[in-house]
Design a protein around this motif. Structure first.
Motif, PDB file in Angstrom:
ATOM      1  N   ALA A 116       0.830  -1.212   0.000  1.00  0.00           N
ATOM      2  CA  ALA A 116       0.000   0.000   0.000  1.00  0.00           C
ATOM      3  C   ALA A 116       0.858   1.253   0.000  1.00  0.00           C
ATOM      4  O   ALA A 116       0.565   2.232  -0.701  1.00  0.00           O
ATOM      5  CB  ALA A 116      -0.935  -0.013   1.207  1.00  0.00           C
ATOM      6  N   VAL A 117       1.922   1.239   0.785  1.00  0.00           N
ATOM      7  CA  VAL A 117       2.825   2.396   0.836  1.00  0.00           C
ATOM      8  C   VAL A 117       3.485   2.630  -0.520  1.00  0.00           C
ATOM      9  O   VAL A 117       3.514   3.756  -1.043  1.00  0.00           O
ATOM     10  CB  VAL A 117       3.900   2.193   1.927  1.00  0.00           C
ATOM     11  N   ALA A 162      -4.329   2.414   9.606  1.00  0.00           N
ATOM     12  CA  ALA A 162      -3.647   3.584  10.178  1.00  0.00           C
ATOM     13  C   ALA A 162      -2.968   4.399   9.080  1.00  0.00           C
ATOM     14  O   ALA A 162      -3.000   5.638   9.090  1.00  0.00           O
ATOM     15  CB  ALA A 162      -2.619   3.126  11.215  1.00  0.00           C
ATOM     16  N   PHE A 163      -2.378   3.716   8.129  1.00  0.00           N
ATOM     17  CA  PHE A 163      -1.746   4.389   6.993  1.00  0.00           C
ATOM     18  C   PHE A 163      -2.786   5.159   6.179  1.00  0.00           C
ATOM     19  O   PHE A 163      -2.578   6.325   5.814  1.00  0.00           O
ATOM     20  CB  PHE A 163      -1.043   3.346   6.129  1.00  0.00           C
ATOM     21  N   ALA A 168      -5.201  10.124   4.261  1.00  0.00           N
ATOM     22  CA  ALA A 168      -6.444  10.833   3.970  1.00  0.00           C
ATOM     23  C   ALA A 168      -6.405  12.250   4.523  1.00  0.00           C
ATOM     24  O   ALA A 168      -6.778  13.214   3.846  1.00  0.00           O
ATOM     25  CB  ALA A 168      -7.626  10.064   4.551  1.00  0.00           C
ATOM     26  N   ASN A 169      -5.955  12.389   5.759  1.00  0.00           N
ATOM     27  CA  ASN A 169      -5.888  13.710   6.374  1.00  0.00           C
ATOM     28  C   ASN A 169      -4.892  14.622   5.666  1.00  0.00           C
ATOM     29  O   ASN A 169      -5.122  15.831   5.531  1.00  0.00           O
ATOM     30  CB  ASN A 169      -5.504  13.572   7.854  1.00  0.00           C
ATOM     31  N   GLU A 170      -3.796  14.044   5.204  1.00  0.00           N
ATOM     32  CA  GLU A 170      -2.751  14.852   4.583  1.00  0.00           C
ATOM     33  C   GLU A 170      -3.102  15.303   3.164  1.00  0.00           C
ATOM     34  O   GLU A 170      -2.597  16.319   2.687  1.00  0.00           O
ATOM     35  CB  GLU A 170      -1.435  14.070   4.558  1.00  0.00           C
ATOM     36  N   ASN A 179      -9.591   5.924   1.282  1.00  0.00           N
ATOM     37  CA  ASN A 179     -10.515   5.164   2.114  1.00  0.00           C
ATOM     38  C   ASN A 179     -10.151   3.687   2.150  1.00  0.00           C
ATOM     39  O   ASN A 179      -9.378   3.196   1.329  1.00  0.00           O
ATOM     40  CB  ASN A 179     -11.949   5.326   1.598  1.00  0.00           C
ATOM     41  N   ASN A 180     -10.764   3.005   3.098  1.00  0.00           N
ATOM     42  CA  ASN A 180     -10.520   1.593   3.348  1.00  0.00           C
ATOM     43  C   ASN A 180     -11.854   0.864   3.258  1.00  0.00           C
ATOM     44  O   ASN A 180     -12.815   1.259   3.925  1.00  0.00           O
ATOM     45  CB  ASN A 180      -9.945   1.476   4.765  1.00  0.00           C
ATOM     46  N   LEU A 181     -11.944  -0.157   2.426  1.00  0.00           N
ATOM     47  CA  LEU A 181     -13.189  -0.900   2.271  1.00  0.00           C
ATOM     48  C   LEU A 181     -13.006  -2.308   2.828  1.00  0.00           C
ATOM     49  O   LEU A 181     -12.054  -3.008   2.467  1.00  0.00           O
ATOM     50  CB  LEU A 181     -13.580  -0.947   0.796  1.00  0.00           C
TER      51      LEU A 181
END
Length: 259
Positions: A116-117, A162-163, A168-170, A179-181
């Motif tokens: 993901a990163v 957490a990632f 998302a905030n940044e 988002n996370n599904l």
């Protein structure tokens, strides 16, 4: 509802079958130009054929650091800059804590969090620059309600969440949602695999294991990949511009918590 994403570009990983394939089909049906990836060239080419709409098959093993770092650029070279990134991969092996050594924990974290990163690192700068983007990670309903015998999945999924929340905030002010599904028990090959593994462990039949799962779901049945894909397509849409940083369960009510 018109999702207003016709003509957008997307990459869906882990899309040779199951939920990834269903999501790719759903996006393509909305007019999105889709690239799909898997570690198997034969399977991903067959998947692209079934998706139609000019879907582009790409081969990438998410445990290969070099390959996953180059995947977004490869997709963009075929479709143009990516607007939508859906990060999906198969789940880690099941089993209790004692059955997994340190290498297995490291491998699970590397494939899921590390993947993901790497993909987000490649896709996010262009999305932020163009002030539109959708990044969606596919994890598991066990993120919110950890399941027995699934410690590798429970831990890796929590790290990804957490990632996702932090990214998302940044990136929210730049028009990018992250988002996370969370799929619940859904009719895919993964369910057949898990039910078989648990049947071996408990000495029961796979059908009995699935029956136990269905009994835990208020809807009373397993979900379908198409139902899950519809939720994914919405989160990737123009209409979902005000939804970011969430972990949305698509589980028929299996999670008993408030959030």
């Amino acid at each position: 509802m018109d999702l207003k994403i016709a003509g957008r570009t997307a990459l869906v990983t882990g899309a040779s079958g199951g939920l990834g394939l269903a999501i790719a089909r759903g996006l393509a049906a909305e007019g999105v130009k889709v690239a799909v990836s898997s570690r198997s060239s034969e399977r991903i080419e067959a998947a692209a054929e079934t998706i139609g709409h000019g879907a582009v098959p790409l081969v990438c093993d998410m445990t290969d650091h070099k390959a996953r770092a180059a995947l977004v650029d490869e997709a963009a070279s075929r479709l143009g800059p990516l607007d939508i990134l859906v990060i999906n991969s198969g789940g880690p092996p099941s089993g209790p804590f004692e059955s997994h050594d340190d290498r297995r924990f490291a491998a699970a974290l590397d494939e899921h969090l590390g993947g993901a990163v790497a993909l987000t690192r490649s896709a996010l700068p262009s999305m932020r620059e163009r002030r539109w983007g959708r990044i969606l990670t596919i994890t598991s309903c066990m993120l919110k309600q950890p399941a027995a015998g699934m410690i590798l999945s429970n831990v890796a999924r929590a790290a990804v969440a957490a990632f996702v929340k932090t990214c998302a905030n940044e990136s929210a002010r730049d028009g990018v949602t992250v988002n996370n599904l969370l799929p619940g028990y859904t009719l895919t090959g993964r369910i057949a695999e898990l039910s078989g593994q648990m049947a071996e462990t408990t000495g029961r039949s796979a059908g009995d294991v699935i029956g136990d799962w269905e009994a835990q779901i208020p809807v009373g049945r397993l979900g379908t990949p198409e139902e899950f894909a519809a939720a994914a397509a919405f989160l990737c849409s123009e209409q979902a511009a005000y939804i970011t940083g969430i972990s949305l369960s698509v589980d028929g009510g299996w999670n008993r918590g408030l959030f």
